[in-house]
Design a protein around this motif. Sequence first.
Motif, PDB file in Angstrom:
ATOM      1  N   LEU A 169     -35.256  42.190  -1.527  1.00  0.00           N
ATOM      2  CA  LEU A 169     -36.094  43.977  -0.905  1.00  0.00           C
ATOM      3  C   LEU A 169     -35.355  44.598   0.246  1.00  0.00           C
ATOM      4  O   LEU A 169     -35.641  45.115   0.202  1.00  0.00           O
ATOM      5  CB  LEU A 169     -37.235  43.440  -0.430  1.00  0.00           C
ATOM      6  CG  LEU A 169     -38.114  42.611  -1.254  1.00  0.00           C
ATOM      7  CD1 LEU A 169     -39.237  42.470  -0.885  1.00  0.00           C
ATOM      8  CD2 LEU A 169     -38.040  43.697  -2.345  1.00  0.00           C
TER       9      LEU A 169
ATOM     10  N   GLY B 221     -38.646  43.395  -7.668  1.00  0.00           N
ATOM     11  CA  GLY B 221     -38.498  42.150  -6.656  1.00  0.00           C
ATOM     12  C   GLY B 221     -40.383  41.376  -6.455  1.00  0.00           C
ATOM     13  O   GLY B 221     -40.399  40.179  -7.038  1.00  0.00           O
TER      14      GLY B 221
ATOM     15  N   ILE C  88     -38.919  47.289  -4.205  1.00  0.00           N
ATOM     16  CA  ILE C  88     -39.557  46.696  -4.877  1.00  0.00           C
ATOM     17  C   ILE C  88     -40.569  46.187  -6.108  1.00  0.00           C
ATOM     18  O   ILE C  88     -41.168  45.159  -5.797  1.00  0.00           O
ATOM     19  CB  ILE C  88     -41.182  47.701  -4.393  1.00  0.00           C
ATOM     20  CG1 ILE C  88     -40.727  48.059  -2.691  1.00  0.00           C
ATOM     21  CG2 ILE C  88     -42.681  46.954  -4.266  1.00  0.00           C
ATOM     22  CD1 ILE C  88     -41.468  47.124  -1.156  1.00  0.00           C
ATOM     23  N   LYS C  89     -40.301  46.772  -7.570  1.00  0.00           N
ATOM     24  CA  LYS C  89     -40.807  46.768  -8.873  1.00  0.00           C
ATOM     25  C   LYS C  89     -39.961  45.188  -9.123  1.00  0.00           C
ATOM     26  O   LYS C  89     -41.554  44.561  -9.575  1.00  0.00           O
ATOM     27  CB  LYS C  89     -40.746  48.156  -9.141  1.00  0.00           C
ATOM     28  CG  LYS C  89     -41.542  48.232 -10.718  1.00  0.00           C
ATOM     29  CD  LYS C  89     -41.412  49.169 -11.518  1.00  0.00           C
ATOM     30  CE  LYS C  89     -40.634  48.672 -12.187  1.00  0.00           C
ATOM     31  NZ  LYS C  89     -40.130  50.123 -13.335  1.00  0.00           N
TER      32      LYS C  89
ATOM     33  N   GLY D  68     -35.451  48.527   1.417  1.00  0.00           N
ATOM     34  CA  GLY D  68     -36.309  48.928   0.517  1.00  0.00           C
ATOM     35  C   GLY D  68     -36.394  49.879  -0.532  1.00  0.00           C
ATOM     36  O   GLY D  68     -34.858  50.117  -1.847  1.00  0.00           O
ATOM     37  N   GLY D  69     -37.299  50.859  -1.008  1.00  0.00           N
ATOM     38  CA  GLY D  69     -37.386  51.548  -2.486  1.00  0.00           C
ATOM     39  C   GLY D  69     -37.935  51.187  -2.898  1.00  0.00           C
ATOM     40  O   GLY D  69     -38.197  49.827  -3.410  1.00  0.00           O
ATOM     41  N   ALA D  70     -38.493  52.042  -4.362  1.00  0.00           N
ATOM     42  CA  ALA D  70     -39.012  51.294  -5.008  1.00  0.00           C
ATOM     43  C   ALA D  70     -38.680  50.703  -6.501  1.00  0.00           C
ATOM     44  O   ALA D  70     -39.606  49.912  -6.453  1.00  0.00           O
ATOM     45  CB  ALA D  70     -39.763  53.066  -5.727  1.00  0.00           C
TER      46      ALA D  70
END
Lengths: 507, 113
Positions: A147, A158, A155-156, A150-152
């Motif tokens: 992670l 991860g 996150i997904k 960061g960033g979408a």
Amino acid sequence: MSHLIIAPVLIPLLTAILLLLGTGRPLRVQRSISFLSIIAQLGVATALLLSAAEGSITVYALGNWAPPFGIVLVLDRLSALMVFVTVVLAFFCLWYAVRGNDKPADSLHSVLHFLLMGVNGAFLTGDLFNLFVFFEVLLISSYTLLLHGGGAARIKSGLHYVLLNLVGSSLFLIAAALLYGLTGTLNMADMAEKVAQTTPAEAPLMNAAALLLLVVFGLKAAMVPLYFWLPRAYASASAPVAAMFCIMTKIGVYSIIRMYTLVFGDTAGTVANLAEPWLWPLSLITLGFGVAGALAARELRLQVAYLVIVSVGTMLAGVALNTEQALSATMYYLIHSTWVCGALFLLADLIVRQRGATSDRIITGPALRQPVKLGALFFIAAAAVIGMPPLSGFVGKVMLMQAATTDERTFWLWFMLLAAGFVTITALSRSGSTIFWRTENRVAKAEKADRGALLAVITMLALSLALSFGGNPVVQYTDALAQQLKNPSVYTEAVLNHKAIPGVHHE
Amino acid sequence: MEILVAVVIAVLTSCGVYLLLRGRTFPIILGLTLLTYAVNIFIFVSGRLNPGKSTIIGVGEGYTDPLPQALVLTAIVISFAMTAFVMVLALRARAELGNDHVDGRIKVEDVKS
């Protein structure tokens, strides 16, 4: 007795704590601490490798509790090699990271050392539950690393990675508890002796426990059908992290080799070699799915991630062949694929940075700032990963194919390996020609690649050449390693005959 | 006693697995929690059930295996930490992706259920 064995666990632990305490200090200080630590670890790993190369198995009983009651660290040829491969990979990842690729979060160095502690510990431990604990240490670090930034997208992917591994941990615990209930021990050497005496009445439960472990390790190794989390997760991770993660699948492969040669190997009586009929087809299917993914991938980093799966399939096929020669070839291929896939992830990052908004999609985009330099490196890396002579991938594949000249499985292995090589050539030449040749008539606005970072990639690829041209000592080492693996009694005797140091009393 | 414990483990595991297969992060975390409870009890009974016995040799008649109790403690601590982590991650995913589906998207059939 030498305390050097525990150094690969202690040095990263202390470094990580030091770095955590130094959060907020200038990045320069953090980088120097982190880099000095990895150089120290490189020294220790080399010393351990040289000591293991002599063929003795060193046992380190923590707290001076003699096995089978205490936790032991065991240094044999396999664990020494795995620690060495890990530390060398980490050295290059950190080298790349300190050249300005460790922003934005400055905790990268600290967490990376926690990861190293977990990985080194997992390779060195001789205790099944301790293996679980080190798995958790490296997993929680890997969650954080994945992670990092960061960033979408991160996150997904991860979230998938974390949830799957949490379920995997639960399964590991069930398997470990089952084995403890059946054998009354968690020490792998002691367990090997107890498992060999399995009665037919206990055999079904023992089978269940052993195959549950295979599921857990298969999830770590990204074996079919448990690999779906890997490509997206690796493709979205930051470059030094993705490169470092090349060792994560190998931890699964290592655990499979360790458990299914030592505990459930040839000497396991009624449950001997019970994973083999599963491993063989699954490894070839993994190989097939990996190349299909590499061929279909529309992004460069995703393609490299699928190449990791191809390498996992190749190694597991070697493990499934279960002969001395095949295990030796597997270990050679493991060294090669860890370093070359790591280099490919770093190189992909350098390429992606020079493509502007096109990023890592394999479509026509602006020309690169340094097309010749990066193109040549990409060509060499691709040749190494495909297995073209004279690079190390070729040697590894030839060794593996020579190892399979005994039965009808030869045909399938040769067919799959050669077809995989061909398909990988197609996939990589498509991405290479699109990125470097089929470009628009403008050059992307990008900085030139950092010289230091470039040098890290070049050195990693040089290792592949060195593995191939200076391969004789490496092959001798892996041959001796495989011989040690196929004679598990040497390991069990070394561990179980270990005596506590006299004069140190427990109250 | 054995049957009671076995039934408890079975119910916890099946509920956990059922919840794990949902598409939303919250039920999945609950499922993981239930699964780890089941696993913890399972580790505990791997040392056999000896009610009323002490874990120390020489105190009273017989003894019970202390090792699984130590293991279960480790497992509990680790699973707590992991649950806390995944909870924060799920909240972060909810914020970044705009919904709590594990794939980061809402389909019509998901909303209905």
